[in-house]
Design a protein around this motif. Structure first.
Motif, mmCIF file in Angstrom:
data_model
loop_
_atom_site.group_PDB
_atom_site.id
_atom_site.type_symbol
_atom_site.label_atom_id
_atom_site.label_comp_id
_atom_site.label_asym_id
_atom_site.label_seq_id
_atom_site.Cartn_x
_atom_site.Cartn_y
_atom_site.Cartn_z
ATOM 1 N N PRO A 1 0.829 -1.211 0.000
ATOM 2 C CA PRO A 1 0.000 0.000 0.000
ATOM 3 C C PRO A 1 0.862 1.259 0.000
ATOM 4 N N LEU A 2 0.443 2.240 -0.776
ATOM 5 C CA LEU A 2 1.170 3.500 -0.842
ATOM 6 C C LEU A 2 1.041 4.256 0.479
ATOM 7 N N ASP A 3 2.148 4.797 0.967
ATOM 8 C CA ASP A 3 2.148 5.587 2.197
ATOM 9 C C ASP A 3 1.571 6.969 1.865
ATOM 10 N N PRO A 4 0.369 7.290 2.323
ATOM 11 C CA PRO A 4 -0.255 8.572 1.947
ATOM 12 C C PRO A 4 0.487 9.783 2.481
ATOM 13 N N VAL A 5 1.091 9.667 3.660
ATOM 14 C CA VAL A 5 1.822 10.799 4.243
ATOM 15 C C VAL A 5 3.069 11.091 3.406
ATOM 16 N N ALA A 6 3.785 10.029 3.053
ATOM 17 C CA ALA A 6 4.985 10.204 2.235
ATOM 18 C C ALA A 6 4.619 10.742 0.849
ATOM 19 N N TRP A 7 3.480 10.294 0.320
ATOM 20 C CA TRP A 7 3.053 10.790 -0.990
ATOM 21 C C TRP A 7 2.778 12.295 -0.949
ATOM 22 N N ARG A 8 2.050 12.721 0.041
ATOM 23 C CA ARG A 8 1.700 14.139 0.127
ATOM 24 C C ARG A 8 2.957 14.999 0.264
ATOM 25 N N ALA A 9 3.927 14.520 1.024
ATOM 26 C CA ALA A 9 5.171 15.267 1.195
ATOM 27 C C ALA A 9 5.935 15.346 -0.127
ATOM 28 N N ALA A 10 5.967 14.238 -0.866
ATOM 29 C CA ALA A 10 6.705 14.191 -2.133
ATOM 30 C C ALA A 10 6.058 15.070 -3.193
ATOM 31 N N ALA A 11 4.724 15.141 -3.147
ATOM 32 C CA ALA A 11 3.989 15.878 -4.182
ATOM 33 C C ALA A 11 3.697 17.318 -3.803
ATOM 34 N N ALA A 12 4.133 17.743 -2.625
ATOM 35 C CA ALA A 12 3.732 19.055 -2.094
ATOM 36 C C ALA A 12 4.124 20.202 -3.005
ATOM 37 N N GLU A 13 5.285 20.147 -3.643
ATOM 38 C CA GLU A 13 5.764 21.267 -4.459
ATOM 39 C C GLU A 13 5.412 21.109 -5.935
#
Length: 523
Positions: A472-484
């Motif tokens: 499963p994709l880590d949603p917290v890590a995804w949001r941090a990676a996609a923030a910019e």
């Protein structure tokens, strides 16, 4: 001298193995699979044995009625014998037409129809997936394995008298392959001896100063792609041992590389992404690799980093060739450990001096730039002769003075580097480069095995993600990676094997977008 001799005469597909055997008869070919047409040969053979096999099957094709100038469609289960059958057909002066075993039956039937009553070489397993009309479209169906009441077999001509090779004029068709089909039914690309020769020259010129000593070359390239032909010619005619892989499974590849210790590794970009995990294998299967080579698409910087770090050679290189089935390699760039691609991963390099050229033409009345990418166009003597049966489509992509429109958009820097930002059909207005965004996500999320950003039904950007081992994709890590990054919808997670792919493992982005839209409507 070798480069000059081959450049003047061309590759001559039908006698490639024979000429290589005359120079290096004890050189070896290593496979990770058995050949359907000669399982008794095993997985290790001399080039002389392979040359004899090509000669044998050329005699069988001749006995079956195939003559110079005829077309021979090869559509069979995956394996290196696809390439060997192409060589056998070319040896009797016929024009091989190579169709990927991943194509569905309806698409194959359409391409056979377009080929105008060719001989069809297939096997029972693939024949069973074709519509019955195929027997009307083909002059004759010949099976490599199995039997069918309406088809002949190549086994029936076992022991046929050998025939002398036929050499076709360099300006005439010598091979037909198909395009990726990312935007619909693939087109049939007609190559000549001269165009293949032109593709060989720049690649051989690059390799010559890098590989001064004998190295084992390992290839995992689609058996129906013209790139394999030029790669084989470079290795065979220099007497380099060759390992040919049909299976990209990282565990099987690691086992093979740990034993063979290849000095050169060539594969599709998505295959190299799969092979990132080989960098962590304690046997160090990539330790002896001096040159990693990738064609077809720009590759993600993360993958380049990991592979170069896994080599124990003093100055390993990652060579990236940007090109297309229609023109061959047109632009090249090399990466080293000290020249990482982080800052400009979308840079695909510069043209080959004296052999290819490239330019970027503005769109919508604006000069090309990073903010307003233009059409990438190239010039190359490696350009195909035509699209078989679709001359109008071919003419629409080439200008009167010979510039070929690649279907990609980007810009050129003041230093002459071509930057590839997107396929024209994949542009998402207002988003910027989807490919650059994907690079960023890969760099920041080690758990990603694939990420593809496609347009949603509302025109917005939808990221489709695949993770290693389908975790499963880590949603917290995804949001941090996609923030910019520019605004995107919530990620849609899929298994990588469920994504639509081409013969060279590229993701069919338009088809993927259509599937997501259909799923939304169904919901």
């Amino acid at each position: 001298m070798l480069l000059q001799r081959i450049g003047n005469r061309g590759i001559r597909l039908g006698t490639l193995f024979e000429r290589a055997a005359s120079r290096h008869s004890t050189n070896v070919l290593i496979l990770d699979h058995d050949l359907d047409i000669a399982p008794e040969l095993g997985r290790r053979a001399t080039i002389a044995e392979i040359a004899d096999l090509v000669d044998d099957f050329a005699a069988r094709l001749w006995a079956a009625g195939i003559r110079p100038g005829g077309r021979v469609v090869v559509y069979k289960s995956d394996g290196f014998d696809i390439t060997l059958l192409a060589c056998a057909a070319a040896r009797v002066g016929a024009v091989p037409v190579l169709l990927s075993p991943t194509l569905d039956g309806a698409t194959v039937a359409e391409l056979v129809r377009r080929t105008d009553r060719p001989y069809l070489v297939t096997d029972r397993a693939k024949l069973d997936g074709l519509p019955g009309v195929i027997f009307e479209q083909a002059e004759r169906v010949l099976l490599t394995t199995g039997t069918h009441p309406d088809a002949g077999t190549l086994d029936a001509s076992t022991g046929a008298a050998r025939v002398p090779p036929v050499t076709r004029p360099a300006e005439q068709p010598t091979l037909i392959t198909h395009t990726s089909g990312t935007t619909g039914v693939p087109k049939l690309a007609v190559h000549t001896g001269r165009s293949l020769q032109a593709r060989y020259r720049p690649q051989a010129a690059i390799v010559a100063p890098i590989l001064r000593h004998r190295e084992t070359i390992a290839l995992h390239v689609s058996f129906v792609h013209s790139r394999l032909i030029t790669a084989l010619a470079i290795a065979l005619l220099r007497g380099f041992p060759i390992a040919v892989l049909a299976d990209s499974d990282p565990k099987r590849a690691a086992d093979l590389f740990a034993r063979l210790r290849p000095g050169v590794l060539e594969a599709h970009p998505n295959t190299f992404m799969e092979w990132e995990e080989l960098a962590d294998d304690p046997r160090e299967p990539l330790a002896d690799v001096k040159l990693f080579s990738s064609t077809f698409d720009a590759i993600h910087p993360r993958t380049v980093h990991r592979l170069l770090a896994a080599s124990r050679r003093r100055t390993p290189l990652f060579g990236q060739l940007y090109g297309q089935s229609e023109v061959g390699p047109a632009v090249v760039r090399a990466f080293t450990r000290g020249r990482a691609p982080d800052a400009d991963g979308r840079c695909v390099g510069r043209p080959f001096p004296g052999m290819t050229d490239a330019r970027v033409v503005g769109r919508n009345g604006r000069p090309p730039s990073a903010e307003h990418p233009g059409h990438i166009e190239v010039k190359s003597d490696g350009r195909i002769l035509t699209y078989l049966g679709e001359q109008d489509r071919y003419d629409a992509q080439v200008s009167a003075d010979g510039w070929w429109r690649m279907g990609d958009v980007g810009y050129r820097t003041k230093w002459g580097c071509i930057h590839l930002l997107d396929r024209e059909v994949d542009l998402i207005e207002g988003f910027g480069s989807t490919l650059a965004a994907e690079d960023t996500l890969f760099d920041r999320l080690d758990e990603l095995a694939e990420v593809v950003i496609v347009p949603g039904a509302d025109g917005g950007a939808v990221p489709v993600v695949c993770t290693k081992d389908d975790r499963p994709l880590d949603p917290v890590a995804w949001r941090a990676a996609a923030a910019e990054l520019p605004e995107m919808a919530e990620p849609v997670q899929r298994r990588i094997r469920d994504l639509p792919q081409t013969a060279t493992t590229k993701i069919k982005r338009l088809e993927l977008a259509r599937r997501l839209e259909a799923e939304d409507r169904g919901a």
